[in-house]
Design a protein around this motif. Structure first.
Motif, PDB file in Angstrom:
ATOM      1  N   ASP A   7       1.632  -5.723   5.176  1.00 33.18           N
ATOM      2  CA  ASP A   7       0.712  -6.331   6.140  1.00 33.18           C
ATOM      3  C   ASP A   7      -0.678  -6.218   5.526  1.00 33.18           C
ATOM      4  O   ASP A   7      -1.289  -5.139   5.525  1.00 33.18           O
ATOM      5  CB  ASP A   7       0.768  -5.600   7.486  1.00 33.18           C
ATOM      6  CG  ASP A   7      -0.016  -6.328   8.573  1.00 33.18           C
ATOM      7  OD1 ASP A   7      -1.184  -6.695   8.308  1.00 33.18           O
ATOM      8  OD2 ASP A   7       0.527  -6.510   9.679  1.00 33.18           O
ATOM      9  N   LYS A   8      -1.169  -7.326   4.984  1.00 29.75           N
ATOM     10  CA  LYS A   8      -2.424  -7.301   4.223  1.00 29.75           C
ATOM     11  C   LYS A   8      -3.619  -6.912   5.089  1.00 29.75           C
ATOM     12  O   LYS A   8      -4.524  -6.201   4.628  1.00 29.75           O
ATOM     13  CB  LYS A   8      -2.655  -8.674   3.578  1.00 29.75           C
ATOM     14  CG  LYS A   8      -1.665  -8.996   2.463  1.00 29.75           C
ATOM     15  CD  LYS A   8      -1.986 -10.291   1.765  1.00 29.75           C
ATOM     16  CE  LYS A   8      -1.539 -11.475   2.582  1.00 29.75           C
ATOM     17  NZ  LYS A   8      -1.658 -12.755   1.809  1.00 29.75           N
ATOM     18  N   GLU A   9      -3.626  -7.365   6.330  1.00 26.60           N
ATOM     19  CA  GLU A   9      -4.768  -7.071   7.206  1.00 26.60           C
ATOM     20  C   GLU A   9      -4.826  -5.587   7.558  1.00 26.60           C
ATOM     21  O   GLU A   9      -5.889  -4.958   7.487  1.00 26.60           O
ATOM     22  CB  GLU A   9      -4.680  -7.913   8.483  1.00 26.60           C
ATOM     23  CG  GLU A   9      -5.876  -7.725   9.405  1.00 26.60           C
ATOM     24  CD  GLU A   9      -5.833  -8.639  10.610  1.00 26.60           C
ATOM     25  OE1 GLU A   9      -6.648  -8.440  11.524  1.00 26.60           O
ATOM     26  OE2 GLU A   9      -4.977  -9.553  10.637  1.00 26.60           O
ATOM     27  N   ILE A  10      -3.689  -5.023   7.940  1.00 25.78           N
ATOM     28  CA  ILE A  10      -3.649  -3.595   8.270  1.00 25.78           C
ATOM     29  C   ILE A  10      -4.012  -2.761   7.051  1.00 25.78           C
ATOM     30  O   ILE A  10      -4.756  -1.780   7.139  1.00 25.78           O
ATOM     31  CB  ILE A  10      -2.261  -3.198   8.803  1.00 25.78           C
ATOM     32  CG1 ILE A  10      -2.024  -3.812  10.183  1.00 25.78           C
ATOM     33  CG2 ILE A  10      -2.131  -1.673   8.886  1.00 25.78           C
ATOM     34  CD1 ILE A  10      -0.651  -3.531  10.756  1.00 25.78           C
ATOM     35  N   ALA A  11      -3.503  -3.154   5.893  1.00 28.10           N
ATOM     36  CA  ALA A  11      -3.781  -2.400   4.668  1.00 28.10           C
ATOM     37  C   ALA A  11      -5.265  -2.412   4.331  1.00 28.10           C
ATOM     38  O   ALA A  11      -5.848  -1.370   3.996  1.00 28.10           O
ATOM     39  CB  ALA A  11      -2.972  -2.981   3.507  1.00 28.10           C
ATOM     40  N   SER A  12      -5.886  -3.573   4.419  1.00 24.90           N
ATOM     41  CA  SER A  12      -7.304  -3.662   4.050  1.00 24.90           C
ATOM     42  C   SER A  12      -8.185  -2.900   5.027  1.00 24.90           C
ATOM     43  O   SER A  12      -9.254  -2.402   4.650  1.00 24.90           O
ATOM     44  CB  SER A  12      -7.748  -5.128   3.975  1.00 24.90           C
ATOM     45  OG  SER A  12      -7.660  -5.749   5.240  1.00 24.90           O
ATOM     46  N   ASN A  13      -7.751  -2.796   6.273  1.00 23.40           N
ATOM     47  CA  ASN A  13      -8.553  -2.094   7.280  1.00 23.40           C
ATOM     48  C   ASN A  13      -8.234  -0.600   7.351  1.00 23.40           C
ATOM     49  O   ASN A  13      -9.140   0.237   7.313  1.00 23.40           O
ATOM     50  CB  ASN A  13      -8.342  -2.716   8.662  1.00 23.40           C
ATOM     51  CG  ASN A  13      -8.912  -4.114   8.771  1.00 23.40           C
ATOM     52  OD1 ASN A  13      -9.929  -4.419   8.141  1.00 23.40           O
ATOM     53  ND2 ASN A  13      -8.267  -4.970   9.534  1.00 23.40           N
ATOM     54  N   LYS A  14      -6.950  -0.266   7.438  1.00 23.68           N
ATOM     55  CA  LYS A  14      -6.566   1.122   7.689  1.00 23.68           C
ATOM     56  C   LYS A  14      -6.243   1.903   6.416  1.00 23.68           C
ATOM     57  O   LYS A  14      -6.704   3.030   6.232  1.00 23.68           O
ATOM     58  CB  LYS A  14      -5.365   1.176   8.644  1.00 23.68           C
ATOM     59  CG  LYS A  14      -5.662   0.700  10.055  1.00 23.68           C
ATOM     60  CD  LYS A  14      -4.442   0.817  10.950  1.00 23.68           C
ATOM     61  CE  LYS A  14      -3.982   2.252  11.107  1.00 23.68           C
ATOM     62  NZ  LYS A  14      -2.813   2.373  12.002  1.00 23.68           N
ATOM     63  N   LEU A  15      -5.406   1.308   5.534  1.00 22.53           N
ATOM     64  CA  LEU A  15      -5.004   2.030   4.326  1.00 22.53           C
ATOM     65  C   LEU A  15      -6.197   2.257   3.408  1.00 22.53           C
ATOM     66  O   LEU A  15      -6.347   3.337   2.824  1.00 22.53           O
ATOM     67  CB  LEU A  15      -3.900   1.268   3.588  1.00 22.53           C
ATOM     68  CG  LEU A  15      -3.381   1.924   2.306  1.00 22.53           C
ATOM     69  CD1 LEU A  15      -2.816   3.313   2.590  1.00 22.53           C
ATOM     70  CD2 LEU A  15      -2.310   1.042   1.648  1.00 22.53           C
ATOM     71  N   SER A  16      -7.028   1.253   3.293  1.00 21.83           N
ATOM     72  CA  SER A  16      -8.206   1.386   2.455  1.00 21.83           C
ATOM     73  C   SER A  16      -9.083   2.544   2.916  1.00 21.83           C
ATOM     74  O   SER A  16      -9.553   3.350   2.110  1.00 21.83           O
ATOM     75  CB  SER A  16      -9.014   0.085   2.481  1.00 21.83           C
ATOM     76  OG  SER A  16     -10.176   0.199   1.679  1.00 21.83           O
ATOM     77  N   THR A  17      -9.276   2.651   4.227  1.00 20.38           N
ATOM     78  CA  THR A  17     -10.075   3.744   4.786  1.00 20.38           C
ATOM     79  C   THR A  17      -9.414   5.092   4.520  1.00 20.38           C
ATOM     80  O   THR A  17     -10.071   6.072   4.146  1.00 20.38           O
ATOM     81  CB  THR A  17     -10.261   3.549   6.302  1.00 20.38           C
ATOM     82  OG1 THR A  17     -10.937   2.311   6.540  1.00 20.38           O
ATOM     83  CG2 THR A  17     -11.076   4.695   6.906  1.00 20.38           C
ATOM     84  N   LEU A  18      -8.090   5.138   4.694  1.00 19.73           N
ATOM     85  CA  LEU A  18      -7.359   6.390   4.530  1.00 19.73           C
ATOM     86  C   LEU A  18      -7.456   6.932   3.111  1.00 19.73           C
ATOM     87  O   LEU A  18      -7.724   8.119   2.899  1.00 19.73           O
ATOM     88  CB  LEU A  18      -5.885   6.192   4.901  1.00 19.73           C
ATOM     89  CG  LEU A  18      -4.976   7.418   4.726  1.00 19.73           C
ATOM     90  CD1 LEU A  18      -5.358   8.517   5.724  1.00 19.73           C
ATOM     91  CD2 LEU A  18      -3.503   7.030   4.879  1.00 19.73           C
TER      92      LEU A  18
END
Length: 275
Positions: free
Chosen positions: A11-22
């Motif tokens: 899920d590109k949107e979740i990754a760019s928002n949440k995974l990137s921050t994590l």
């Protein structure tokens, strides 16, 4: 340890928002720390900033080595953050965590024999279609192979139901398989079914001969039921043939499950193969 094969979608949107921050967090056992401690001398040259950039822009651009590093980090992170977690719960919790951050490990093989039969089937499909489905592929490519696998393993299952199991209890299963194949045929002008039938034709003599020999093995098993015995080499070879045909046919359920998992997904799929 058995080989394992993991299938990922994203899920590109979740990754760019949440995974990137994590992964940017400077916390205990951060991802940056993990890379520094475990991959600083890696020939694959895993670079933290490069991985962050890919996740920010399009997580599907990650290499298999970069994805492996995230998978191992999440696994170790689960154990470190939840030191009292039961061993058999680690994998499930890790997969749940990854999915929450845009990394969906949606299917896995944990049995070496089934994994290798899967790759044999994939290799046959590659040869028949004169293409090669890479470890990273678009969902349509994998779906095409799964159509072939359902037709091939479905026809093989019908064959076993007729000549091996020999029971009317399988009539409903045969009908269901026929419906699956008809649905694939209606959407592909029978392309995948024709490929499967042509490949099955090549092994027809071998499969028929195996079914003629199998009663000897069944008779030996029944005669030695409850006893400790060593299978004679002649029968052992027949048993191996029997097992292979059954195992390949059982990939029907795998293909159906994989197809169901990606039916509404339009993106990249990555396979991670652990030896």
């Amino acid at each position: 340890m058995s080989e394992q094969l993991y299938f990922f979608k994203f899920d590109k949107e979740i990754a760019s928002n949440k995974l990137s921050t994590l992964i940017k967090e400077d916390a205990n056992f951060s991802y940056k720390q993990y890379l520094s401690e475990n991959h600083s001398n890696n020939k694959k040259n895993l670079q933290f900033n490069t991985i962050v950039s890919k996740i920010d822009n399009n997580i599907e651009l990650l290499s298999t080595e970069e994805l492996w590093s995230l998978y191992f980090w999440f696994s170790e992170r689960t154990e470190k953050l939840k030191p009292n977690i039961e061993y058999f719960s680690i994998a499930g919790k890790t997969h749940e965590e990854m999915r929450n951050y845009g990394l969906d490990l949606f299917y896995e093989f944990t049995t070496t024999s089934q994994l290798r039969y899967f790759y044999n089937l994939l290799g046959d499909y590659d040869s028949l279609t004169d293409q090669w489905i890479e470890d990273s592929c678009v969902s349509d490519e994998l779906n095409g192979f799964l159509n072939y696998a359902i037709c091939y393993c479905g026809e093989l299952t019908i064959f076993l139901n007729k000549y091996y199991y020999k029971s009317h209890d399988t009539d409903d299963e045969n009908l269901h398989i026929a419906q699956l194949i008809n649905d694939i045929n209606s959407k592909s002008n029978s392309y995948f079914h024709k490929l499967a039938l042509s490949e099955l034709e090549r092994s027809k003599e071998y499969n028929n001969e195996t079914m003629q020999l199998v009663p000897k093995v069944i008779e030996f098993r029944q005669a030695n039921d409850g006893k400790s015995y060593e299978m004679p080499m002649e029968l052992y070879e027949i048993e191996k043939r029997e097992s292979k045909i059954i195992s390949v046919a059982c990939l029907l359920d795998t293909a159906i499950s994989l197809k169901e998992e990606i039916k509404n997904y339009n993106g990249q799929i990555v396979r991670l193969h652990a030896y």
